[in-house]
Design a protein around this motif. Structure first.
Motif, short mmCIF file in Angstrom:
data_model
loop_
_atom_site.label_atom_id
_atom_site.label_comp_id
_atom_site.label_asym_id
_atom_site.label_seq_id
_atom_site.Cartn_x
_atom_site.Cartn_y
_atom_site.Cartn_z
N LEU A 154 0.85 -1.19 0.00
CA LEU A 154 0.00 0.00 0.00
C LEU A 154 0.89 1.24 0.00
N GLU A 155 0.74 2.04 -1.02
CA GLU A 155 1.50 3.27 -1.14
C GLU A 155 0.55 4.41 -1.46
N ARG A 196 -0.55 -10.15 8.54
CA ARG A 196 0.48 -9.48 9.33
C ARG A 196 0.78 -8.13 8.70
N VAL A 197 0.71 -7.07 9.51
CA VAL A 197 0.97 -5.71 9.03
C VAL A 197 2.42 -5.35 9.33
N VAL A 198 3.13 -4.87 8.32
CA VAL A 198 4.53 -4.49 8.47
C VAL A 198 4.67 -3.01 8.16
N PHE A 243 8.83 -11.15 4.45
CA PHE A 243 7.97 -11.82 3.47
C PHE A 243 7.20 -12.96 4.12
N PRO A 244 6.05 -13.33 3.55
CA PRO A 244 5.18 -14.33 4.18
C PRO A 244 5.68 -15.76 4.02
N ALA A 245 5.32 -16.58 5.01
CA ALA A 245 5.46 -18.02 4.90
C ALA A 245 4.13 -18.58 4.39
N PHE A 279 2.20 -4.44 3.62
CA PHE A 279 3.25 -3.45 3.83
C PHE A 279 2.64 -2.06 3.85
N ASP A 280 2.70 -1.42 5.03
CA ASP A 280 2.31 -0.02 5.16
C ASP A 280 3.54 0.80 4.78
#
Length: 232
Positions: free
Chosen positions: A10-11, A35-37, A59-61, A68-69
């Motif tokens: 997200l940009e 999960r928010v990063v 990165f996700p498993a 990604f914020d």
């Protein structure tokens, strides 16, 4: 259940509504799956690593979706506009980013890139609301004020970013975000459309009977303990 992996990037401009969209996406889902990063400024050690390295670590498993914020695209936006990277670093990022993303997608990760586009007048209204509302002032940083002043610099940086990184492997999708509710609904609908899924019928849970063995006086065991006064 299938081990899928997905990344949502997200940009957008400051005050474009990224935080609200993330809350809307994550409100009804398991935090063990979504999960928010939102990475802070890189440490001195991270500054000596490959630029993308600290993002790859997040990165996700299998079975995870990472949101990604802001992401590695910081280099195409704020770092470039504010002079936090050199022109050579910016140019090299635009050249290598599509290659890296091709490898990400080739590894089986679904990469969904969304740009939130807010208009000048709406951004000004949101910044003004943050200035006047004590409950929102924490959302207004010196960097936000600088981004407001450099609107057109960010516009040029956005256009250059889209020109180089809007690829067949990892396309950009733009969501107009002047209307927050419509933007959130459109973005969520788009994410759902990118991930093939079927509804899963779940058996309705039923609470079992409590065991009577070794019954215990819960309330009695709390007598004399410190309770917070019930003021509300």
């Amino acid at each position: 259940s299938t081990g899928e992996r997905a990344i949502i990037v997200l940009e957008g401009r400051d005050a474009a509504g990224k935080g609200g969209l993330i809350k809307a996406i994550a409100a009804r889902v398991s935090p063990r799956v979504f999960r928010v990063v939102a990475l802070p400024t890189p440490s001195d050690r991270q500054k000596t690593q490959m630029y993308v390295q600290r993002y790859v670590e997040q990165f996700p498993a299998g079975g995870e979706i990472v949101i990604f914020d802001r992401s590695w695209y910081n280099r195409a936006g704020v770092e470039h506009v504010m002079g936090f990277c050199t022109p050579e670093q910016h140019r090299r990022f635009l050249e290598l980013c599509p290659i890296v993303e091709r490898f990400i997608v080739g590894a089986g990760i679904r990469l969904i890139k969304i740009w939130l586009e807010v208009g000048q007048e709406e951004q000004e209204r949101r910044f003004t609301a943050r200035i006047e509302d004590p409950l929102r002032q924490w959302k207004l940083s010196p960097m936000d004020l600088e981004s407001y002043k450099r609107w057109y610099d960010y516009s040029w940086a956005r256009d250059e970013m889209l020109q180089h990184t809007d690829t067949k492997d990892a396309p950009w999708y733009i969501v107009r975000s002047d209307d927050k509710r419509r933007a959130r609904l459109n973005a969520i609908a788009h994410v759902l459309a990118q991930i093939p899924y079927t509804r899963i019928d779940r058996a309705k849970a039923k609470l079992p009977a409590r065991s009577e063995k070794r019954r215990y006086d819960d309330q009695g065991s709390l007598e004399g303990r410190r309770f917070i006064d019930e003021k509300f």
